[in-house]
Design an enzyme around this catalytic site. Structure first.
Site, short mmCIF file in Angstrom:
data_model
loop_
_atom_site.label_atom_id
_atom_site.label_comp_id
_atom_site.label_asym_id
_atom_site.label_seq_id
_atom_site.Cartn_x
_atom_site.Cartn_y
_atom_site.Cartn_z
N ASP A 102 0.46 -1.04 0.50
CA ASP A 102 -0.08 -0.04 -0.03
C ASP A 102 0.56 1.71 -0.33
O ASP A 102 2.47 1.05 0.77
CB ASP A 102 -0.51 -0.15 1.25
N TYR A 103 0.00 2.19 -0.40
CA TYR A 103 1.07 3.37 -0.74
C TYR A 103 1.60 3.82 0.67
O TYR A 103 2.57 4.42 0.80
CB TYR A 103 -0.59 4.60 -0.91
#
Length: 242
Positions: A102-103
């Site tokens: 994820d970011y």
């Protein structure tokens, strides 16, 4: 003669699944003609183009990146945000990440131009340990964490963990550091699991992938995989794939 999607994957253009979609979407030509049949086979004498670009066989390469937080696990981003390939500017091959982080998640991310290898590691039945360190808002107890082994359902999707262990707690800050081991890797899985228990994730890091660690690397650093590491990963994944 080899299947067209396999040839495209081996050339490092995309994983086999993405190659199949490119074919069915009419983005692939063989000897100047659009081919949409997935069963099509080609030889080294055939001229294959993907989105108008001739296919050239690349030497397979494999890298380990210490992905920083705030980076997209992709090769490009339409919003202009940093992507993982920005951290490997000297790599000339058309590499792509195997899976994603994820970011806001940091840690080990593998990148390659070998679509077959990527598909092998992402196969749903492989059992390569992925070890995460999680900092939670709130302190879950052992009984709550045991639910992860049985599986927790969030928004109609069931998530499981192989192992969980509380490493430390901070009563003043009302937070905990927890080790979580997964075999699967669904989108935002750990965040959804903890949120499902009522403990939002503050920080998340993948610190081990199979036998691979981040030893000697700082966030943003990368290195090629060593031959014995590559062999171990293949063996781990292949023994669990039918």
């Amino acid at each position: 003669m080899e299947r067209l999607q396999k040839v495209i994957a081996h050339a490092g253009v995309a994983s086999r699944r993405k190659a199949e979609k490119m074919i069915t979407d009419g983005k692939v030509t063989v000897n100047g003609k659009v081919v949409k049949e997935l069963g099509t086979k080609v030889s080294s004498n055939d001229d294959v183009e993907v989105e108008g670009v001739p296919l050239t066989k690349e030497v397979p390469v494999y890298y380990l990146l210490y992905k920083p937080r705030g980076v997209i696990s992709s090769v490009n981003d339409d919003k202009g945000r940093k992507v993982v390939t920005d951290y490997l500017p000297d790599v000339e091959e058309r590499i792509f990440p195997i899976g994603r982080l994820d970011y806001d998640t940091s840690g080990i991310l593998l990148l390659t131009n070998d679509g077959e290898f990527a598909n092998l590691l992402m196969h749903p039945s492989h059992e390569v340990d992925k070890v995460y360190i999680v900092k939670t808002k709130g302190i879950p107890d052992d009984e709550q964490l045991k639910r992860f082994k049985k599986g927790v359902t969030v928004e109609g999707e069931t998530f499981k963990a192989v192992h969980t262990k509380v490493l430390s707690t901070d009563g003043k800050k009302n937070s905990a550091i927890i080790q979580v081991i997964l075999h699967e890797g669904k989108n935002r899985q750990i965040r959804k699991m903890f949120e499902g228990l009522g403990y939002p994730v503050d920080k998340l890091k993948r610190e081990r992938y199979g036998s691979l660690t981040l030893q000697g690397l700082n966030a943003g650093d990368y290195r090629p995989l060593k031959p014995h590491e590559l062999k171990q990963l293949r063996q781990m994944a292949e023994k669990n794939v039918e």
